[in-house]
Design a protein around this motif. Structure first.
Motif, PDB file in Angstrom:
ATOM      1  N   MET A 117      80.179  -7.173  15.736  1.00  0.00           N
ATOM      2  CA  MET A 117      79.408  -6.175  16.435  1.00  0.00           C
ATOM      3  C   MET A 117      78.610  -6.840  17.539  1.00  0.00           C
ATOM      4  SD  MET A 117      78.068  -3.320  13.794  1.00  0.00           S
ATOM      5  CE  MET A 117      77.725  -4.237  12.322  1.00  0.00           C
ATOM      6  N   SER A 118      79.309  -7.354  18.490  1.00  0.00           N
ATOM      7  CA  SER A 118      78.638  -8.044  19.579  1.00  0.00           C
ATOM      8  C   SER A 118      78.038  -7.049  20.560  1.00  0.00           C
ATOM      9  CB  SER A 118      79.630  -8.949  20.300  1.00  0.00           C
ATOM     10  OG  SER A 118      80.678  -8.185  20.835  1.00  0.00           O
ATOM     11  N   GLY A 119      76.843  -7.351  21.008  1.00  0.00           N
ATOM     12  CA  GLY A 119      76.208  -6.551  22.037  1.00  0.00           C
ATOM     13  C   GLY A 119      75.472  -5.313  21.571  1.00  0.00           C
ATOM     14  N   VAL A 120      75.323  -5.090  20.282  1.00  0.00           N
ATOM     15  CA  VAL A 120      74.629  -3.891  19.831  1.00  0.00           C
ATOM     16  C   VAL A 120      73.248  -4.199  19.268  1.00  0.00           C
ATOM     17  CG1 VAL A 120      76.728  -2.581  19.398  1.00  0.00           C
ATOM     18  CG2 VAL A 120      75.733  -3.920  17.564  1.00  0.00           C
ATOM     19  N   GLY A 121      72.943  -5.436  18.979  1.00  0.00           N
ATOM     20  CA  GLY A 121      71.634  -5.805  18.465  1.00  0.00           C
ATOM     21  C   GLY A 121      71.478  -5.528  16.981  1.00  0.00           C
ATOM     22  N   PHE A 122      70.356  -5.982  16.434  1.00  0.00           N
ATOM     23  CA  PHE A 122      70.097  -5.873  14.992  1.00  0.00           C
ATOM     24  C   PHE A 122      69.945  -4.421  14.562  1.00  0.00           C
ATOM     25  CE2 PHE A 122      67.133  -5.852  11.367  1.00  0.00           C
ATOM     26  CZ  PHE A 122      67.915  -6.571  10.469  1.00  0.00           C
ATOM     27  N   LEU A 123      69.115  -3.664  15.272  1.00  0.00           N
ATOM     28  CA  LEU A 123      68.906  -2.257  14.932  1.00  0.00           C
ATOM     29  C   LEU A 123      70.193  -1.451  15.123  1.00  0.00           C
ATOM     30  CD1 LEU A 123      66.928  -0.078  14.044  1.00  0.00           C
ATOM     31  CD2 LEU A 123      66.309   0.242  16.435  1.00  0.00           C
ATOM     32  N   GLY A 124      70.936  -1.754  16.180  1.00  0.00           N
ATOM     33  CA  GLY A 124      72.215  -1.090  16.414  1.00  0.00           C
ATOM     34  C   GLY A 124      73.206  -1.371  15.298  1.00  0.00           C
ATOM     35  N   ALA A 125      73.202  -2.607  14.782  1.00  0.00           N
ATOM     36  CA  ALA A 125      74.097  -2.974  13.680  1.00  0.00           C
ATOM     37  C   ALA A 125      73.755  -2.183  12.421  1.00  0.00           C
ATOM     38  CB  ALA A 125      74.022  -4.470  13.407  1.00  0.00           C
ATOM     39  N   ILE A 126      72.476  -1.966  12.179  1.00  0.00           N
ATOM     40  CA  ILE A 126      72.061  -1.184  11.010  1.00  0.00           C
ATOM     41  C   ILE A 126      72.483   0.273  11.165  1.00  0.00           C
ATOM     42  CG2 ILE A 126      70.045  -0.282   9.767  1.00  0.00           C
ATOM     43  CD1 ILE A 126      68.756  -3.019  10.184  1.00  0.00           C
ATOM     44  N   ILE A 127      72.276   0.830  12.344  1.00  0.00           N
ATOM     45  CA  ILE A 127      72.668   2.222  12.590  1.00  0.00           C
ATOM     46  C   ILE A 127      74.181   2.380  12.465  1.00  0.00           C
ATOM     47  CG2 ILE A 127      72.788   4.038  14.355  1.00  0.00           C
ATOM     48  CD1 ILE A 127      70.022   2.954  15.335  1.00  0.00           C
ATOM     49  N   ILE A 128      74.933   1.461  13.059  1.00  0.00           N
ATOM     50  CA  ILE A 128      76.393   1.509  12.963  1.00  0.00           C
ATOM     51  C   ILE A 128      76.828   1.323  11.513  1.00  0.00           C
ATOM     52  CG2 ILE A 128      78.516   0.261  13.558  1.00  0.00           C
ATOM     53  CD1 ILE A 128      77.259  -0.165  16.356  1.00  0.00           C
TER      54      ILE A 128
ATOM     55  N   TRP B 117      79.294   0.117  21.145  1.00  0.00           N
ATOM     56  CA  TRP B 117      78.986   0.994  20.020  1.00  0.00           C
ATOM     57  C   TRP B 117      80.239   1.632  19.421  1.00  0.00           C
ATOM     58  CZ3 TRP B 117      74.299   2.271  17.750  1.00  0.00           C
ATOM     59  CH2 TRP B 117      73.175   1.674  18.324  1.00  0.00           C
ATOM     60  N   ILE B 118      81.089   2.178  20.277  1.00  0.00           N
ATOM     61  CA  ILE B 118      82.266   2.900  19.782  1.00  0.00           C
ATOM     62  C   ILE B 118      83.230   1.945  19.094  1.00  0.00           C
ATOM     63  CG2 ILE B 118      84.241   4.331  20.422  1.00  0.00           C
ATOM     64  CD1 ILE B 118      81.901   5.933  21.050  1.00  0.00           C
ATOM     65  N   GLY B 119      83.554   0.842  19.734  1.00  0.00           N
ATOM     66  CA  GLY B 119      84.469  -0.125  19.138  1.00  0.00           C
ATOM     67  C   GLY B 119      83.934  -0.682  17.838  1.00  0.00           C
ATOM     68  N   SER B 120      82.644  -0.980  17.804  1.00  0.00           N
ATOM     69  CA  SER B 120      82.028  -1.492  16.584  1.00  0.00           C
ATOM     70  C   SER B 120      82.049  -0.456  15.474  1.00  0.00           C
ATOM     71  CB  SER B 120      80.585  -1.919  16.853  1.00  0.00           C
ATOM     72  OG  SER B 120      80.550  -3.003  17.749  1.00  0.00           O
ATOM     73  N   LEU B 121      81.816   0.805  15.821  1.00  0.00           N
ATOM     74  CA  LEU B 121      81.832   1.870  14.817  1.00  0.00           C
ATOM     75  C   LEU B 121      83.238   2.062  14.248  1.00  0.00           C
ATOM     76  CD1 LEU B 121      80.315   4.065  13.264  1.00  0.00           C
ATOM     77  CD2 LEU B 121      80.780   5.604  15.172  1.00  0.00           C
ATOM     78  N   VAL B 122      84.245   2.028  15.097  1.00  0.00           N
ATOM     79  CA  VAL B 122      85.632   2.205  14.642  1.00  0.00           C
ATOM     80  C   VAL B 122      86.035   1.063  13.716  1.00  0.00           C
ATOM     81  CG1 VAL B 122      88.047   2.222  15.409  1.00  0.00           C
ATOM     82  CG2 VAL B 122      86.351   3.607  16.607  1.00  0.00           C
ATOM     83  N   VAL B 123      85.778  -0.174  14.137  1.00  0.00           N
ATOM     84  CA  VAL B 123      86.151  -1.337  13.327  1.00  0.00           C
ATOM     85  C   VAL B 123      85.340  -1.373  12.035  1.00  0.00           C
ATOM     86  CG1 VAL B 123      86.091  -3.868  13.269  1.00  0.00           C
ATOM     87  CG2 VAL B 123      87.020  -2.697  15.250  1.00  0.00           C
ATOM     88  N   SER B 124      84.062  -1.056  12.107  1.00  0.00           N
ATOM     89  CA  SER B 124      83.209  -1.042  10.915  1.00  0.00           C
ATOM     90  C   SER B 124      83.661   0.025   9.925  1.00  0.00           C
ATOM     91  CB  SER B 124      81.750  -0.795  11.297  1.00  0.00           C
ATOM     92  OG  SER B 124      81.271  -1.844  12.106  1.00  0.00           O
ATOM     93  N   THR B 125      84.004   1.194  10.430  1.00  0.00           N
ATOM     94  CA  THR B 125      84.470   2.271   9.555  1.00  0.00           C
ATOM     95  C   THR B 125      85.790   1.890   8.896  1.00  0.00           C
ATOM     96  OG1 THR B 125      83.351   3.917  10.921  1.00  0.00           O
ATOM     97  CG2 THR B 125      85.082   4.715   9.443  1.00  0.00           C
ATOM     98  N   ALA B 126      86.703   1.319   9.668  1.00  0.00           N
ATOM     99  CA  ALA B 126      87.985   0.887   9.095  1.00  0.00           C
ATOM    100  C   ALA B 126      87.759  -0.175   8.014  1.00  0.00           C
ATOM    101  CB  ALA B 126      88.902   0.344  10.186  1.00  0.00           C
ATOM    102  N   GLY B 127      86.856  -1.112   8.270  1.00  0.00           N
ATOM    103  CA  GLY B 127      86.549  -2.130   7.269  1.00  0.00           C
ATOM    104  C   GLY B 127      85.890  -1.539   6.038  1.00  0.00           C
ATOM    105  N   ALA B 128      85.017  -0.558   6.229  1.00  0.00           N
ATOM    106  CA  ALA B 128      84.346   0.080   5.094  1.00  0.00           C
ATOM    107  C   ALA B 128      85.338   0.881   4.253  1.00  0.00           C
ATOM    108  CB  ALA B 128      83.213   0.978   5.589  1.00  0.00           C
ATOM    109  N   VAL B 129      86.288   1.555   4.904  1.00  0.00           N
ATOM    110  CA  VAL B 129      87.325   2.285   4.165  1.00  0.00           C
ATOM    111  C   VAL B 129      88.167   1.291   3.364  1.00  0.00           C
ATOM    112  CG1 VAL B 129      89.463   3.617   4.435  1.00  0.00           C
ATOM    113  CG2 VAL B 129      87.409   4.287   5.693  1.00  0.00           C
ATOM    114  N   LEU B 130      88.535   0.180   3.980  1.00  0.00           N
ATOM    115  CA  LEU B 130      89.298  -0.851   3.280  1.00  0.00           C
ATOM    116  C   LEU B 130      88.504  -1.402   2.101  1.00  0.00           C
ATOM    117  CD1 LEU B 130      91.801  -2.671   3.103  1.00  0.00           C
ATOM    118  CD2 LEU B 130      90.682  -4.201   4.741  1.00  0.00           C
ATOM    119  N   LEU B 131      87.223  -1.623   2.302  1.00  0.00           N
ATOM    120  CA  LEU B 131      86.366  -2.122   1.220  1.00  0.00           C
ATOM    121  C   LEU B 131      86.311  -1.133   0.056  1.00  0.00           C
ATOM    122  CD1 LEU B 131      84.293  -4.274   0.251  1.00  0.00           C
ATOM    123  CD2 LEU B 131      82.546  -2.887   1.360  1.00  0.00           C
TER     124      LEU B 131
END
Length: 83
Positions: free
Chosen positions: A1-12, A58-72
């Motif tokens: 999650m590059s470029g979104v910051g700490f708070l952005g990472a929590i929100i995502i 934000w969008i790319g991080s959300l898509v990749v994070s969601t895919a990883g969370a579904v896999l998890l």
């Protein structure tokens, strides 16, 4: 999650965990969604990196994070069935 910051990472992470929860038809709380989303984002970033998929913002991080969370959640479901 590059470029979104700490708070952005929590929100995502919260959004990704919530989306994964809805996709997998599970029922968790806010804290569990955050943990699933953040761990899922690490898993998603690892898989995306191995596949050579570039993402950012934000969008790319959300898509990749969601895919990883579904896999998890999918892998966690497999582990719970065996136990």
């Amino acid at each position: 999650m590059s470029g979104v910051g700490f708070l952005g990472a929590i929100i995502i992470g919260i959004l990704a965990g919530w989306l994964a929860e809805k996709i997998m038809k599970r029922n968790h709380g806010l804290v569990t969604n955050l943990v699933v989303g953040l761990v899922g984002s690490l898993l998603g970033a690892l898989v995306a990196g191995l596949l050579g998929i570039n993402f950012g913002g934000w969008i790319g991080s959300l898509v990749v994070s969601t895919a990883g969370a579904v896999l998890l959640l999918f892998l966690w479901g497999l582990v719970k069935r065996r136990a």
